[in-house]
Design a protein around this motif. Structure first.
Motif, PDB file in Angstrom:
ATOM      1  N   ALA A 167       0.849  -1.204   0.000  1.00 42.49           N
ATOM      2  CA  ALA A 167       0.000   0.000   0.000  1.00 42.49           C
ATOM      3  C   ALA A 167       0.884   1.254   0.000  1.00 42.49           C
ATOM      4  O   ALA A 167       0.630   2.215  -0.742  1.00 42.49           O
ATOM      5  CB  ALA A 167      -0.922   0.000   1.211  1.00 42.49           C
ATOM      6  N   ALA A 168       1.943   1.224   0.809  1.00 41.33           N
ATOM      7  CA  ALA A 168       2.867   2.367   0.870  1.00 41.33           C
ATOM      8  C   ALA A 168       3.540   2.580  -0.485  1.00 41.33           C
ATOM      9  O   ALA A 168       3.743   3.714  -0.929  1.00 41.33           O
ATOM     10  CB  ALA A 168       3.921   2.135   1.951  1.00 41.33           C
ATOM     11  N   THR A 169       3.871   1.470  -1.153  1.00 39.80           N
ATOM     12  CA  THR A 169       4.503   1.558  -2.477  1.00 39.80           C
ATOM     13  C   THR A 169       3.542   2.182  -3.482  1.00 39.80           C
ATOM     14  O   THR A 169       3.928   3.017  -4.304  1.00 39.80           O
ATOM     15  CB  THR A 169       4.917   0.156  -2.964  1.00 39.80           C
ATOM     16  OG1 THR A 169       5.744  -0.449  -1.964  1.00 39.80           O
ATOM     17  CG2 THR A 169       5.688   0.221  -4.267  1.00 39.80           C
ATOM     18  N   CYS A 170       2.283   1.797  -3.418  1.00 38.09           N
ATOM     19  CA  CYS A 170       1.270   2.348  -4.323  1.00 38.09           C
ATOM     20  C   CYS A 170       1.127   3.856  -4.114  1.00 38.09           C
ATOM     21  O   CYS A 170       1.086   4.639  -5.083  1.00 38.09           O
ATOM     22  CB  CYS A 170      -0.068   1.644  -4.090  1.00 38.09           C
ATOM     23  SG  CYS A 170      -1.334   2.160  -5.244  1.00 38.09           S
ATOM     24  N   ILE A 171       1.104   4.272  -2.847  1.00 36.83           N
ATOM     25  CA  ILE A 171       0.977   5.701  -2.533  1.00 36.83           C
ATOM     26  C   ILE A 171       2.211   6.459  -3.044  1.00 36.83           C
ATOM     27  O   ILE A 171       2.102   7.544  -3.608  1.00 36.83           O
ATOM     28  CB  ILE A 171       0.784   5.899  -1.004  1.00 36.83           C
ATOM     29  CG1 ILE A 171      -0.563   5.295  -0.580  1.00 36.83           C
ATOM     30  CG2 ILE A 171       0.841   7.373  -0.629  1.00 36.83           C
ATOM     31  CD1 ILE A 171      -0.712   5.079   0.907  1.00 36.83           C
TER      32      ILE A 171
END
Length: 334
Positions: free
Chosen positions: A229-233
């Motif tokens: 999720a952090a990578t997507c953000i």
């Protein structure tokens, strides 16, 4: 292998399946054995069988193709050259979900290696059917299809666009709130593989209303869900000022600060980079990161993370925060 090969055409279905399963397990074991499956010309027989046999045999045949294709681009190319793609894509239309799973997994193993192989999977018409599979009720089928779409989208802007054009993003975005951790991992990963290429693609992902829902994934109990999720953000934050602002207005800066504070090691990296990307655009965004108490966890990473690349990322992000004005620099100095 020479003995197993004729058994693929045996009159007894259970013998055919056992032979295919044996070949699949051999090929799965190492690339040398997978090479031997190719050199013994077993692939064309499997492809031939995929088109007409019962569902158990289709599953076993798809398993062999996947076991060969996973090792290297060269072996995956051999699978494509044997004419397997059309047969596998046809399997995605089967009634039985386990046949769809086996086919989707094989396609994923082919597409992951390079953009040419992924393009051949797209050209065979797999993407639209994979998007339909994502909507199926079976959990494992959803997971595998999301992975396959991710493996296709990661290579180039054109391939990511092909996934978008088939309407994948709204269905993937809807699964961000799904209770299953593994599925959320793959969905967040797929969305980040789409968003990373261009501003337009990142905007498509954002327009599917993933904010603020994806921020909840930063607090997920599963470590990999949090990291993906952090990578997507991060992939969205790096594109434009507008997208960075949207993340901040959704509460993304504060959520990312919490994420870095609570995680350790490599999992921190996407969060650290996100704060740097947001801060780089303009002074108000950098100030938003300061107000969200972003400096302390970056300083912690700079001091306490043993690995150089994490220290470097933290130093870079702190630089992006401090570079706008004497006031920003003062916050860092203090």
């Amino acid at each position: 292998m020479a003995l197993l090969r004729p058994l693929l055409l045996d009159n007894v279905p259970s013998i055919q399946q056992s032979a295919a399963l044996a070949l699949g397990r051999l090929a799965n074991y190492s690339d040398e054995l997978a090479e031997a499956v190719v050199s013994n010309e077993i692939l064309p027989q499997l492809v031939y069988s995929l088109s007409e046999q019962n569902r158990f045999y289709k599953k076993a045949a798809a398993y062999v193709l996947r076991s060969v294709a996973k090792h290297s681009p060269h072996l995956a190319k051999a699978v494509v050259n044997s004419g397997a793609l059309d047969a596998l894509v046809n399997c995605l239309e089967e009634f039985d979900p386990s046949v769809k799973e086996a086919a989707a997994l094989a396609l994923s193993c082919i597409a992951k290696h390079n953009h040419e192989l992924a393009q051949s999977v797209v050209d065979a018409g797999a993407v639209g059917l994979l998007v339909l599979c994502v909507q199926e009720p079976e959990l494992t089928l959803k997971r595998i299809s999301a992975t396959a779409l991710s493996e296709i989208a990661k290579h180039t802007e054109e391939l990511a666009q092909a996934v978008v054009d088939q309407g994948a993003v709204p269905y993937l975005a809807a699964l961000i709130s799904h209770p299953d951790a593994q599925l959320k991992r793959y969905v967040c990963q797929c969305l980040s593989q789409i968003a990373k290429h261009t501003v337009d693609l990142a905007e498509v992902v954002v327009e599917a209303e993933i904010f603020p829902r994806i921020l909840n994934c930063l607090k997920d109990i599963d470590v990999q869900v949090r990291k993906n999720a952090a990578t997507c953000i991060r992939e969205i934050a790096k594109q434009t000022t507008e997208l960075a602002k949207l993340i901040v207005h959704s509460g993304g800066a504060a959520a990312t600060v919490d994420y870095i504070t609570e995680s350790k090691g490599n999992a921190r990296l996407p969060g650290i980079m996100t704060l740097g990307y947001i801060s780089a655009f303009d002074d108000s965004l950098a100030m938003a990161v300061i107000v969200s108490k972003g400096i302390a966890p970056l300083k912690d990473a700079l001091m306490n993370e043993p690995e150089d690349h994490l220290k470097a990322a933290a130093a870079w992000s702190l630089g992006q925060i401090g570079r706008h004005s004497p006031e920003h620099a003062k916050y860092l100095a203090e």
